[in-house]
Structures are given as structure tokens and as C-alpha cells.
Design a protein around this motif. Structure first.
Motif, PDB file in Angstrom:
ATOM      1  N   GLU A 163       0.824  -1.204   0.000  1.00  0.00           N
ATOM      2  CA  GLU A 163       0.000   0.000   0.000  1.00  0.00           C
ATOM      3  C   GLU A 163       0.863   1.261   0.000  1.00  0.00           C
ATOM      4  OE1 GLU A 163      -3.674   1.936   2.576  1.00  0.00           O
ATOM      5  OE2 GLU A 163      -2.207   0.669   3.600  1.00  0.00           O
ATOM      6  N   GLU A 189       4.910   3.616  -3.688  1.00  0.00           N
ATOM      7  CA  GLU A 189       4.459   4.600  -4.680  1.00  0.00           C
ATOM      8  C   GLU A 189       4.791   4.185  -6.113  1.00  0.00           C
ATOM      9  OE1 GLU A 189       6.158   8.304  -3.459  1.00  0.00           O
ATOM     10  OE2 GLU A 189       4.993   8.367  -1.614  1.00  0.00           O
ATOM     11  N   PRO A 228       1.046   2.186  -8.059  1.00  0.00           N
ATOM     12  CA  PRO A 228      -0.166   2.781  -7.480  1.00  0.00           C
ATOM     13  C   PRO A 228      -1.414   1.902  -7.576  1.00  0.00           C
ATOM     14  CG  PRO A 228       0.488   3.929  -9.501  1.00  0.00           C
ATOM     15  CD  PRO A 228       1.587   2.971  -9.167  1.00  0.00           C
ATOM     16  N   LEU A 229      -1.541   1.099  -8.614  1.00  0.00           N
ATOM     17  CA  LEU A 229      -2.721   0.245  -8.736  1.00  0.00           C
ATOM     18  C   LEU A 229      -2.678  -0.871  -7.693  1.00  0.00           C
ATOM     19  CD1 LEU A 229      -5.312  -0.052 -10.321  1.00  0.00           C
ATOM     20  CD2 LEU A 229      -4.083  -1.482 -11.962  1.00  0.00           C
ATOM     21  N   ALA A 251      -1.121  -0.662  -4.905  1.00  0.00           N
ATOM     22  CA  ALA A 251      -1.299   0.033  -3.623  1.00  0.00           C
ATOM     23  C   ALA A 251      -2.780   0.272  -3.334  1.00  0.00           C
ATOM     24  CB  ALA A 251      -0.547   1.358  -3.634  1.00  0.00           C
ATOM     25  N   ARG A 252      -3.528   0.660  -4.349  1.00  0.00           N
ATOM     26  CA  ARG A 252      -4.954   0.932  -4.154  1.00  0.00           C
ATOM     27  C   ARG A 252      -5.713  -0.332  -3.742  1.00  0.00           C
ATOM     28  NH1 ARG A 252      -8.826   2.679  -8.831  1.00  0.00           N
ATOM     29  NH2 ARG A 252      -6.844   2.529  -9.902  1.00  0.00           N
ATOM     30  N   PHE A 253      -5.401  -1.438  -4.391  1.00  0.00           N
ATOM     31  CA  PHE A 253      -6.094  -2.675  -4.045  1.00  0.00           C
ATOM     32  C   PHE A 253      -5.575  -3.277  -2.742  1.00  0.00           C
ATOM     33  CE2 PHE A 253      -7.532  -2.287  -8.399  1.00  0.00           C
ATOM     34  CZ  PHE A 253      -8.867  -2.639  -8.250  1.00  0.00           C
ATOM     35  N   GLU A 273      -4.932  -1.477  -0.200  1.00  0.00           N
ATOM     36  CA  GLU A 273      -5.752  -0.750   0.773  1.00  0.00           C
ATOM     37  C   GLU A 273      -7.112  -1.416   0.943  1.00  0.00           C
ATOM     38  OE1 GLU A 273      -7.629   3.717   1.523  1.00  0.00           O
ATOM     39  OE2 GLU A 273      -6.655   3.270  -0.384  1.00  0.00           O
ATOM     40  N   VAL A 274      -7.724  -1.828  -0.155  1.00  0.00           N
ATOM     41  CA  VAL A 274      -9.020  -2.521  -0.094  1.00  0.00           C
ATOM     42  C   VAL A 274      -8.876  -3.840   0.669  1.00  0.00           C
ATOM     43  CG1 VAL A 274     -10.797  -3.680  -1.485  1.00  0.00           C
ATOM     44  CG2 VAL A 274      -9.867  -1.472  -2.233  1.00  0.00           C
TER      45      VAL A 274
END
Length: 106
Positions: free
Chosen positions: A83, A86, A89-90, A92-94, A96-97
Motif C-alpha cells: 500500500e 508509490e 499505485p494500482l 497500492a490501491r487494491f 488498501e481494499v
């Protein structure tokens, strides 16, 4: 297929599992296979960005099933590292989910 030496085979199998894990039956089946959750966690370290993305999505889906949610608490640190990365980013976004799904308290 998760243990295949060919990256594209691992990518395809994780994508298929993530799709199947959208259904409760898929989550239960993945949980029932001995050693599968450990292998899924291990694949968070795979060098392929696409495979890591698929694995993070798979974890987010499967973690909705309470026994899997407990098991995936073991990989929270790895998910937090993804997460915070950097460079991807994709992923990292998932990640987080997936973290939100694992740490969700009813």
C-alpha cells in the motif's frame, strides 16, 4: 497452477481464482484446499506487478469469508508495504481494499 514456474500461468490462475472468489462458494472452496492460503500469501512477494495485483484482489475477495480473514491477518504487514509503495499505485490501491476487508469488524 499457483506453483507454476511460468509467470503467465501464475498470473492467469490468480486472475481466475480472484474471479471465482467473488462468490461465497469460491471463497469456501479456496479455503478448503490445504496450503492454498499460505501459497497465496507467499505470492505477495512475486516480482510480477500483475501477479501481485491479482493476488491482492484475490485476498480482498477471499477475506470476506471469516476463516480466511483470520488467516490473512498474517500478511497485513506485507499488504501495508504494498500500500505504501508509490512505484505501483494500482497495487497500492487494491492493497488498501484488502487491508480494509481483513481488518473489518462486524
Amino acid at each position: 497452477m499457483l506453483d507454476d514456474s511460468i509467470t503467465n500461468c501464475r498470473i492467469a490462475s490468480t486472475r481466475a481464482l480472484a474471479s471465482l472468489a467473488q462468490l461465497k462458494e469460491g471463497k469456501v472452496e479456496i479455503h478448503s484446499i490445504e496450503g492454498r492460503l499460505d501459497r497465496i500469501i507467499d505470492l505477495l512477494d512475486d516480482p510480477s506487478e500483475q501477479l501481485r495485483l491479482n493476488i491482492v484482489q484475490l485476498i480482498a475477495n477471499v477475506a470476506e469469508y471469516p476463516p480466511c480473514r483470520e488467516k490473512f491477518k498474517e500478511c497485513l504487514k506485507k499488504l501495508q508495504d504494498l500500500e505504501d509503495d508509490e512505484n505501483y499505485p494500482l497495487v497500492a490501491r487494491f492493497a488498501e481494499v484488502a487491508i480494509k476487508t481483513i481488518t473489518w469488524i462486524p
